[in-house]
Design a protein around this motif. Structure first.
Motif, PDB file in Angstrom:
ATOM      1  N   HIS A   2       0.795  -1.230   0.000  1.00 46.16           N
ATOM      2  CA  HIS A   2       0.000   0.000   0.000  1.00 46.16           C
ATOM      3  C   HIS A   2       0.828   1.280   0.000  1.00 46.16           C
ATOM      4  CE1 HIS A   2      -2.889  -3.057   1.316  1.00 46.16           C
ATOM      5  NE2 HIS A   2      -3.692  -2.351   0.549  1.00 46.16           N
ATOM      6  N   ARG A   3       2.135   1.164  -0.172  1.00 42.72           N
ATOM      7  CA  ARG A   3       2.968   2.365  -0.210  1.00 42.72           C
ATOM      8  C   ARG A   3       2.734   3.147  -1.499  1.00 42.72           C
ATOM      9  NH1 ARG A   3       8.039  -0.759   2.136  1.00 42.72           N
ATOM     10  NH2 ARG A   3       7.169  -1.003   4.212  1.00 42.72           N
ATOM     11  N   ARG A   4       3.033   4.430  -1.415  1.00 48.16           N
ATOM     12  CA  ARG A   4       2.919   5.352  -2.548  1.00 48.16           C
ATOM     13  C   ARG A   4       1.465   5.539  -2.987  1.00 48.16           C
ATOM     14  NH1 ARG A   4       8.011   6.689  -4.209  1.00 48.16           N
ATOM     15  NH2 ARG A   4       7.150   7.725  -6.016  1.00 48.16           N
ATOM     16  N   ARG A   5       0.548   5.395  -2.008  1.00 44.35           N
ATOM     17  CA  ARG A   5      -0.881   5.599  -2.275  1.00 44.35           C
ATOM     18  C   ARG A   5      -1.493   6.618  -1.319  1.00 44.35           C
ATOM     19  NH1 ARG A   5      -3.020  -0.498  -3.673  1.00 44.35           N
ATOM     20  NH2 ARG A   5      -1.254  -1.036  -4.982  1.00 44.35           N
ATOM     21  N   GLY A   6      -0.648   7.329  -0.572  1.00 42.91           N
ATOM     22  CA  GLY A   6      -1.129   8.386   0.310  1.00 42.91           C
ATOM     23  C   GLY A   6      -1.407   7.957   1.740  1.00 42.91           C
ATOM     24  N   VAL A   7      -1.187   6.692   2.068  1.00 43.73           N
ATOM     25  CA  VAL A   7      -1.491   6.192   3.410  1.00 43.73           C
ATOM     26  C   VAL A   7      -0.588   6.848   4.455  1.00 43.73           C
ATOM     27  CG1 VAL A   7      -1.612   4.144   4.895  1.00 43.73           C
ATOM     28  CG2 VAL A   7      -2.332   3.990   2.496  1.00 43.73           C
ATOM     29  N   GLY A   8       0.704   6.868   4.217  1.00 41.84           N
ATOM     30  CA  GLY A   8       1.635   7.482   5.166  1.00 41.84           C
ATOM     31  C   GLY A   8       1.351   8.960   5.353  1.00 41.84           C
ATOM     32  N   ARG A   9       1.032   9.640   4.278  1.00 37.47           N
ATOM     33  CA  ARG A   9       0.709  11.068   4.342  1.00 37.47           C
ATOM     34  C   ARG A   9      -0.538  11.297   5.190  1.00 37.47           C
ATOM     35  NH1 ARG A   9       2.993  14.872   1.406  1.00 37.47           N
ATOM     36  NH2 ARG A   9       3.923  13.356   0.014  1.00 37.47           N
ATOM     37  N   LEU A  10      -1.546  10.424   5.068  1.00 34.97           N
ATOM     38  CA  LEU A  10      -2.755  10.546   5.885  1.00 34.97           C
ATOM     39  C   LEU A  10      -2.450  10.316   7.365  1.00 34.97           C
ATOM     40  CD1 LEU A  10      -5.363   8.724   3.615  1.00 34.97           C
ATOM     41  CD2 LEU A  10      -5.321  11.158   4.207  1.00 34.97           C
TER      42      LEU A  10
END
Length: 147
Positions: A91-99
């Motif tokens: 799920h990386r590079r899909r905005g999860v960490g940013r959220l």
């Protein structure tokens, strides 16, 4: 994919442990009893937030642990310390960490904190990600955005 950031529950423990296992694959797997005890201690700690990213279908996508540390400087405004930000490899590079980081920042701002502090592995990809989210590198590998 609709991603929701929320506090972790007891039912999330296996998913959180799976994510942390991706982060630290060399660590032994934590057995059920010590894991449950550790989760209960985290939940009981005032100012502590164990957050998860969930899309309702794929299980947990990511997690982050944030604890508010009391402070005698900066007019007594505490600061959050962030640990174990992890997004599953798929799920990386899909905005999860940013959220997840946005929610940590919201908690910090809501509570009147003056900065968020955390340390990161010496990894160019990870450092680029943190910089793109507005975090500046500091001494000793730490990152801090002032709020």
């Amino acid at each position: 994919m609709s991603i929701r950031i929320r506090p972790a529950t007891g039912a999330d423990l296996p998913g959180v442990l799976r994510l942390l296992g991706e982060m630290y694959p060399e660590d032994p797997v934590l057995s059920e009893v010590p894991a449950a005890r550790g989760r209960a201690e985290v939940e009981a700690q005032a100012g502590r937030s164990l957050l998860v990213a969930d899309d309702g279908a794929a299980g947990l996508l990511g997690t982050v642990d944030c604890v508010v540390a009391p402070n005698l400087s900066r007019a007594g405004r505490p600061r959050p310390l962030m640990e174990n930000l992890m997004v599953s490899g798929y799920h990386r590079r899909r905005g999860v960490g940013r959220l997840l980081l946005s929610e940590v920042r919201r908690i910090a701002e809501r509570e009147g904190r003056y900065k968020i502090r955390f340390y990161s592995a010496e990894d160019a990809y990870t450092h680029t990600f943190y910089r793109s989210c507005g975090f500046s590198p500091g001494e000793g590998g730490g990152f801090s955005p002032y709020l």
